[in-house]
Design a protein around this motif. Structure first.
Motif, PDB file in Angstrom:
ATOM      1  N   LEU A 101     -52.765  12.021 -24.305  1.00 54.85           N
ATOM      2  CA  LEU A 101     -52.122  11.944 -25.612  1.00 54.85           C
ATOM      3  C   LEU A 101     -51.781  10.486 -25.913  1.00 54.85           C
ATOM      4  N   GLN A 102     -52.419   9.935 -26.946  1.00 49.01           N
ATOM      5  CA  GLN A 102     -52.196   8.539 -27.297  1.00 49.01           C
ATOM      6  C   GLN A 102     -51.042   8.428 -28.291  1.00 49.01           C
ATOM      7  N   VAL A 103     -50.101   7.514 -27.995  1.00 48.59           N
ATOM      8  CA  VAL A 103     -48.913   7.313 -28.810  1.00 48.59           C
ATOM      9  C   VAL A 103     -48.940   5.886 -29.362  1.00 48.59           C
ATOM     10  N   GLN A 104     -48.677   5.758 -30.657  1.00 48.82           N
ATOM     11  CA  GLN A 104     -48.588   4.451 -31.307  1.00 48.82           C
ATOM     12  C   GLN A 104     -47.249   4.370 -32.020  1.00 48.82           C
ATOM     13  N   VAL A 105     -46.484   3.323 -31.723  1.00 51.35           N
ATOM     14  CA  VAL A 105     -45.174   3.117 -32.337  1.00 51.35           C
ATOM     15  C   VAL A 105     -45.168   1.755 -33.003  1.00 51.35           C
ATOM     16  N   LYS A 106     -44.722   1.710 -34.256  1.00 57.95           N
ATOM     17  CA  LYS A 106     -44.546   0.442 -34.961  1.00 57.95           C
ATOM     18  C   LYS A 106     -43.108   0.370 -35.441  1.00 57.95           C
ATOM     19  N   ASN A 107     -42.450  -0.750 -35.131  1.00 61.88           N
ATOM     20  CA  ASN A 107     -41.058  -0.946 -35.517  1.00 61.88           C
ATOM     21  C   ASN A 107     -41.014  -1.583 -36.900  1.00 61.88           C
ATOM     22  N   GLY A 108     -40.633  -0.823 -37.911  1.00 61.90           N
ATOM     23  CA  GLY A 108     -40.528  -1.314 -39.274  1.00 61.90           C
ATOM     24  C   GLY A 108     -39.133  -1.818 -39.622  1.00 61.90           C
ATOM     25  N   ASN A 109     -38.271  -1.958 -38.626  1.00 60.86           N
ATOM     26  CA  ASN A 109     -36.911  -2.432 -38.843  1.00 60.86           C
ATOM     27  C   ASN A 109     -36.849  -3.954 -38.775  1.00 60.86           C
ATOM     28  N   THR A 110     -35.717  -4.489 -39.145  1.00 57.06           N
ATOM     29  CA  THR A 110     -35.501  -5.937 -39.043  1.00 57.06           C
ATOM     30  C   THR A 110     -34.785  -6.305 -37.752  1.00 57.06           C
ATOM     31  N   ILE A 111     -34.487  -5.318 -36.919  1.00 54.10           N
ATOM     32  CA  ILE A 111     -33.848  -5.571 -35.636  1.00 54.10           C
ATOM     33  C   ILE A 111     -34.674  -4.928 -34.528  1.00 54.10           C
ATOM     34  N   PRO A 112     -34.562  -5.441 -33.297  1.00 53.98           N
ATOM     35  CA  PRO A 112     -35.371  -4.892 -32.195  1.00 53.98           C
ATOM     36  C   PRO A 112     -34.958  -3.482 -31.792  1.00 53.98           C
ATOM     37  N   LEU A 113     -35.941  -2.712 -31.412  1.00 53.50           N
ATOM     38  CA  LEU A 113     -35.728  -1.380 -30.840  1.00 53.50           C
ATOM     39  C   LEU A 113     -35.499  -1.575 -29.350  1.00 53.50           C
ATOM     40  N   ARG A 158     -36.584   7.737 -27.308  1.00 57.32           N
ATOM     41  CA  ARG A 158     -36.906   8.998 -26.625  1.00 57.32           C
ATOM     42  C   ARG A 158     -37.275  10.031 -27.675  1.00 57.32           C
ATOM     43  N   TRP A 159     -38.149  10.954 -27.306  1.00 58.95           N
ATOM     44  CA  TRP A 159     -38.545  11.999 -28.229  1.00 58.95           C
ATOM     45  C   TRP A 159     -39.110  13.187 -27.468  1.00 58.95           C
ATOM     46  N   ASP A 207     -38.429  21.419 -17.135  1.00 57.15           N
ATOM     47  CA  ASP A 207     -39.013  20.479 -16.181  1.00 57.15           C
ATOM     48  C   ASP A 207     -40.272  19.818 -16.739  1.00 57.15           C
ATOM     49  N   GLY A 208     -40.493  19.932 -18.040  1.00 60.04           N
ATOM     50  CA  GLY A 208     -41.649  19.302 -18.679  1.00 60.04           C
ATOM     51  C   GLY A 208     -41.484  17.792 -18.757  1.00 60.04           C
ATOM     52  N   PRO A 209     -42.521  17.111 -19.211  1.00 61.36           N
ATOM     53  CA  PRO A 209     -42.460  15.646 -19.268  1.00 61.36           C
ATOM     54  C   PRO A 209     -41.412  15.154 -20.258  1.00 61.36           C
ATOM     55  N   ARG A 210     -40.787  14.038 -19.925  1.00 61.80           N
ATOM     56  CA  ARG A 210     -39.828  13.359 -20.790  1.00 61.80           C
ATOM     57  C   ARG A 210     -40.543  12.156 -21.382  1.00 61.80           C
ATOM     58  N   TYR A 211     -40.450  11.998 -22.666  1.00 64.65           N
ATOM     59  CA  TYR A 211     -41.191  10.940 -23.338  1.00 64.65           C
ATOM     60  C   TYR A 211     -40.253   9.811 -23.720  1.00 64.65           C
ATOM     61  N   ARG A 212     -40.618   8.609 -23.312  1.00 67.84           N
ATOM     62  CA  ARG A 212     -39.842   7.410 -23.617  1.00 67.84           C
ATOM     63  C   ARG A 212     -40.791   6.344 -24.143  1.00 67.84           C
TER      64      ARG A 212
END
Length: 154
Positions: free
Chosen positions: A71-83, A87-88, A107-112
């Motif tokens: 499962l490929q995950v792509q995250v883009k930070n559109g904020n003006t401050i750092p992330l 978690r999700w 007991d499933g995977p934890r996504y960070r």
């Protein structure tokens, strides 16, 4: 609960017996509680707005990712401050359907997400698939991130 009820009864007795002294103190305490409630509500809505500015996409990509993490995950930070932290939970849906097809295992995977993501930058990674209900194949499903929780610096 008993202590709370006792405090309310004592406060009412003091308010009735000594109204000249108890009323100003009660009003000051009420104003203080109101300010704390407003501050907490403001922080909560600020966090919701910051999480809404994140662009998080997922898709099943066995050709681009290792076999144990398709499962490929792509995250883009559109904020003006750092992330600082993200978690999700992953949800899977059949096209046009609203029923989550992920087995709810504790007991499933934890996504960070990334440890730190600067404003305007992107992060890509491959993560394991959650356990799906029997009879469904990952290549036919749409994956979404739900229950986002994040912290931002600033």
């Amino acid at each position: 609960m008993f202590i709370g009820i006792a405090l309310i009864i004592i406060w009412l007795v003091l308010l009735l017996r000594y109204p000249a002294k108890a009323l100003p103190v009660s009003l000051a305490a009420l104003c203080g509680l109101g300010l704390v409630a407003l501050w907490v509500a403001w922080l909560d809505t600020r966090e919701e707005r910051q999480l809404a500015r994140l662009e998080l996409r997922m898709h099943y990509a066995p050709q681009q990712c290792p076999a144990d993490r398709p499962l490929q995950v792509q995250v883009k930070n559109g904020n003006t401050i750092p992330l600082v932290e993200l978690r999700w939970r992953v949800a899977a849906y059949a096209p046009g359907d609203t029923v989550n097809l992920v087995e709810n295992d504790y007991d499933g995977p934890r996504y960070r997400g990334p440890g730190s993501l600067l404003p305007g930058s992107s992060w890509n990674d491959c993560v394991p698939l959650p356990a799906l209900r029997s009879g469904y194949r990952a290549q036919t499903l749409e994956f979404r991130a739900e229950r986002l929780q994040g912290t931002f610096s600033g």
